[in-house]
Design a protein around this motif. Structure first.
Motif, PDB file in Angstrom:
ATOM      1  N   ILE A  98      47.884  34.763  38.935  1.00  0.00           N
ATOM      2  CA  ILE A  98      47.876  35.746  40.013  1.00  0.00           C
ATOM      3  C   ILE A  98      48.005  37.170  39.456  1.00  0.00           C
ATOM      4  N   ALA A  99      48.933  37.360  38.543  1.00  0.00           N
ATOM      5  CA  ALA A  99      49.215  38.705  38.022  1.00  0.00           C
ATOM      6  C   ALA A  99      48.014  39.343  37.333  1.00  0.00           C
ATOM      7  N   HIS A 100      47.176  38.541  36.702  1.00  0.00           N
ATOM      8  CA  HIS A 100      46.088  39.082  35.883  1.00  0.00           C
ATOM      9  C   HIS A 100      44.694  38.886  36.475  1.00  0.00           C
ATOM     10  N   HIS A 101      44.603  38.426  37.705  1.00  0.00           N
ATOM     11  CA  HIS A 101      43.268  38.109  38.219  1.00  0.00           C
ATOM     12  C   HIS A 101      42.407  39.343  38.489  1.00  0.00           C
ATOM     13  N   HIS A 102      43.002  40.528  38.520  1.00  0.00           N
ATOM     14  CA  HIS A 102      42.214  41.754  38.674  1.00  0.00           C
ATOM     15  C   HIS A 102      42.140  42.563  37.387  1.00  0.00           C
ATOM     16  N   ARG A 103      42.425  41.935  36.297  1.00  0.00           N
ATOM     17  CA  ARG A 103      42.321  42.611  35.007  1.00  0.00           C
ATOM     18  C   ARG A 103      40.841  42.836  34.694  1.00  0.00           C
ATOM     19  N   MET A 107      41.413  38.558  28.742  1.00  0.00           N
ATOM     20  CA  MET A 107      42.796  38.304  28.333  1.00  0.00           C
ATOM     21  C   MET A 107      42.819  38.135  26.814  1.00  0.00           C
ATOM     22  N   PRO A 108      43.944  38.432  26.168  1.00  0.00           N
ATOM     23  CA  PRO A 108      44.043  38.209  24.722  1.00  0.00           C
ATOM     24  C   PRO A 108      43.809  36.728  24.384  1.00  0.00           C
ATOM     25  N   PRO A 109      43.290  36.449  23.205  1.00  0.00           N
ATOM     26  CA  PRO A 109      42.944  35.069  22.833  1.00  0.00           C
ATOM     27  C   PRO A 109      44.105  34.079  22.919  1.00  0.00           C
ATOM     28  N   ARG A 119      40.749  34.674  36.246  1.00  0.00           N
ATOM     29  CA  ARG A 119      40.269  36.059  36.309  1.00  0.00           C
ATOM     30  C   ARG A 119      38.754  36.077  36.477  1.00  0.00           C
ATOM     31  N   ARG A 120      38.063  35.299  35.684  1.00  0.00           N
ATOM     32  CA  ARG A 120      36.608  35.254  35.766  1.00  0.00           C
ATOM     33  C   ARG A 120      36.132  34.713  37.106  1.00  0.00           C
ATOM     34  N   ALA A 121      36.767  33.665  37.589  1.00  0.00           N
ATOM     35  CA  ALA A 121      36.363  33.066  38.864  1.00  0.00           C
ATOM     36  C   ALA A 121      36.489  34.071  40.009  1.00  0.00           C
ATOM     37  N   PHE A 169      45.097  59.129  44.858  1.00  0.00           N
ATOM     38  CA  PHE A 169      45.338  59.052  43.421  1.00  0.00           C
ATOM     39  C   PHE A 169      45.725  57.648  42.962  1.00  0.00           C
ATOM     40  N   SER A 170      45.761  56.714  43.900  1.00  0.00           N
ATOM     41  CA  SER A 170      46.073  55.316  43.582  1.00  0.00           C
ATOM     42  C   SER A 170      45.320  54.398  44.540  1.00  0.00           C
ATOM     43  N   PRO A 171      43.983  54.455  44.517  1.00  0.00           N
ATOM     44  CA  PRO A 171      43.213  53.694  45.502  1.00  0.00           C
ATOM     45  C   PRO A 171      43.197  52.183  45.267  1.00  0.00           C
ATOM     46  N   LEU A 172      43.359  51.743  44.030  1.00  0.00           N
ATOM     47  CA  LEU A 172      43.284  50.321  43.715  1.00  0.00           C
ATOM     48  C   LEU A 172      44.499  49.906  42.883  1.00  0.00           C
ATOM     49  N   PRO A 173      45.666  49.832  43.499  1.00  0.00           N
ATOM     50  CA  PRO A 173      46.886  49.566  42.732  1.00  0.00           C
ATOM     51  C   PRO A 173      46.943  48.174  42.118  1.00  0.00           C
ATOM     52  N   MET A 174      46.097  47.271  42.559  1.00  0.00           N
ATOM     53  CA  MET A 174      46.125  45.909  42.032  1.00  0.00           C
ATOM     54  C   MET A 174      45.323  45.762  40.736  1.00  0.00           C
ATOM     55  N   MET A 175      44.538  46.768  40.389  1.00  0.00           N
ATOM     56  CA  MET A 175      43.699  46.677  39.196  1.00  0.00           C
ATOM     57  C   MET A 175      44.545  46.805  37.936  1.00  0.00           C
ATOM     58  N   ARG A 176      44.175  46.016  36.953  1.00  0.00           N
ATOM     59  CA  ARG A 176      44.843  46.032  35.651  1.00  0.00           C
ATOM     60  C   ARG A 176      43.788  46.233  34.587  1.00  0.00           C
ATOM     61  N   TRP A 177      44.105  46.971  33.545  1.00  0.00           N
ATOM     62  CA  TRP A 177      43.122  47.227  32.495  1.00  0.00           C
ATOM     63  C   TRP A 177      43.365  46.307  31.328  1.00  0.00           C
TER      64      TRP A 177
END
Length: 177
Positions: A98-103, A107-109, A119-121, A169-177
């Motif tokens: 859940i935490a990383h599905h909008h990354r 993800m690191p190997p 995440r891909r799905a 200034f924070s339109p997509l707070p769920m996005m992760r880089w």
């Protein structure tokens, strides 16, 4: 194709009042993500149960907490559910999905494959199949035909525009880089 996931349906039914008119759109999104995941990384019965839990809760905080910054409440819902059913040992896996599905980046190997696959799905569905991560157009089309959008993407666009107006200034707070 995964057409009946009783646990997923039970979890979504329990939150139907929060989902309101978006219940069918969210259900179909959850089924599309589950199917894309399962095509990318099929597994055993335990993994299907974890997937059902993760996919049920992954965006649910939008509706239950009334926020577009929904990852923390979605994760809390999943955590509480896992504790209630005696599966607290699954919390780390489900929480990471859940935490990383909008990354945006891979993800690191060393990360468990389930997190990257989830995440891909989700990206396959959110991008309407523009991103496919190796799935064929036919697979994406068939899953989308079995579980129509039912206004889900339109709802996301509406929520994004609403958030942009209130928090430019924070339109997509769920996005992760």
């Amino acid at each position: 194709m995964l057409t009946a996931l009783p646990l997923l349906d039970t979890l979504l039914d329990a939150h139907a009042s929060s989902l309101g008119g978006d219940a069918m759109g969210y259900r179909n999104h959850a089924y599309r993500v589950a199917n894309f995941y399962w095509r990318l990384l099929p597994g055993n019965a335990d993994m299907l149960e974890k997937l059902s839990i993760a996919v049920a809760f992954h965006d649910l905080g939008i509706w239950t907490a009334g926020t577009f910054d929904y990852l923390p409440p979605s994760r809390a819902l999943a955590r509480d559910h896992l504790r209630a059913i005696g599966r607290a040992g699954w919390q780390r896996d489900v929480d990471a999905m859940i935490a990383h599905h909008h990354r945006c980046r891979r993800m690191p190997p060393e990360t468990h494959a389930s997190v990257e696959t989830f995440r891909r799905a989700d990206w396959i569905d959110v991008s309407n199949g523009v991103l496919r991560f190796g799935l064929t157009r036919d697979v994406v089309r068939d899953v989308r035909a079995a579980f129509p959008d039912a206004g889900f993407h339109r709802r996301l666009l509406h929520l994004t525009l609403q958030r942009l107006r209130r928090h430019p200034f924070s339109p997509l707070p769920m996005m992760r880089w």
